[in-house]
Design a protein around this motif. Structure first.
Motif, short mmCIF file in Angstrom:
data_model
loop_
_atom_site.label_atom_id
_atom_site.label_comp_id
_atom_site.label_asym_id
_atom_site.label_seq_id
_atom_site.Cartn_x
_atom_site.Cartn_y
_atom_site.Cartn_z
N UNK A 192 68.48 30.81 -40.53
CA UNK A 192 67.95 31.99 -39.86
C UNK A 192 66.62 32.37 -40.47
N UNK A 193 65.87 33.15 -39.70
CA UNK A 193 64.59 33.65 -40.17
C UNK A 193 64.17 34.85 -39.36
N UNK A 194 63.10 35.49 -39.77
CA UNK A 194 62.60 36.66 -39.07
C UNK A 194 62.03 36.27 -37.71
N UNK A 195 61.55 35.02 -37.60
CA UNK A 195 61.00 34.52 -36.34
C UNK A 195 61.37 33.04 -36.21
N UNK A 196 60.91 32.41 -35.14
CA UNK A 196 61.26 31.01 -34.88
C UNK A 196 60.77 30.11 -36.01
N UNK A 197 59.53 30.29 -36.42
CA UNK A 197 58.98 29.45 -37.49
C UNK A 197 59.78 29.61 -38.78
N UNK A 198 60.17 30.83 -39.10
CA UNK A 198 60.98 31.06 -40.29
C UNK A 198 62.33 30.40 -40.21
N UNK A 199 62.96 30.48 -39.05
CA UNK A 199 64.28 29.85 -38.87
C UNK A 199 64.18 28.33 -38.95
N UNK A 200 63.14 27.76 -38.34
CA UNK A 200 62.98 26.31 -38.38
C UNK A 200 62.59 25.83 -39.78
N UNK A 201 61.78 26.62 -40.48
CA UNK A 201 61.43 26.29 -41.86
C UNK A 201 62.65 26.30 -42.75
N UNK A 202 63.51 27.29 -42.55
CA UNK A 202 64.74 27.37 -43.32
C UNK A 202 65.69 26.22 -42.97
#
Length: 139
Positions: free
Chosen positions: A80-90
């Protein structure tokens, strides 16, 4: 029919290592025998590209309580992440940790043994390449 082995022994391959790598640079797969095992020396980028095209990431994104959840359908990976990029990075980080665990202990577990291709793709990819795979990879 048996596999043609370019270098039937490790000693032979080591003595011709420059030739092995030069052939590889030209896109030729080279085989090396050792005891009863035959290994292939393959250009890493070609192998990564093959896995990029043939291993489907099956990433699904959804929003929940103001967060973005990224999960891989039919695989045990969720981030999960605050946004799509954060979720994909995680998710990329989760896969890197999994690849390490897989090599250390999970590869022989029945419910993990089939993850070899994903592990290889993760090891051969940068974080940016993994995020691209999440978006466009697979068949």
């Amino acid at each position: 029919m048996s596999i043609v082995v370019d270098y039937p022994t490790f000693t032979n391959a080591r003595a011709h290592l420059k030739d092995v790598l030069d052939s590889n640079a030209r896109g030729i797969t080279v085989t090396v025998g050792r005891d009863e095992q035959v290994s292939a020396v393959v250009p890493a980028e070609r192998l990564r590209e093959y896995f990029f095209r043939t291993v489907s990431p099956r990433v699904r994104l959804m929003r929940e309580d103001g967060r973005v959840i990224a999960l891989m359908d039919e695989r045990p990976f969720v981030s999960e992440g605050a946004d799509i990029e954060g979720a994909l990075g995680d998710l990329a980080l989760t896969l890197r940790e999994y690849a390490d665990d897989w090599e250390e202990r999970l590869q022989h577990a029945p419910n993990h043994s089939q993850q070899w291709a994903i592990v290889q793709l993760v090891k051969l990819s940068t974080d940016d390449e993994l995020r691209e795979w999440f978006r466009r990879g697979g068949e």
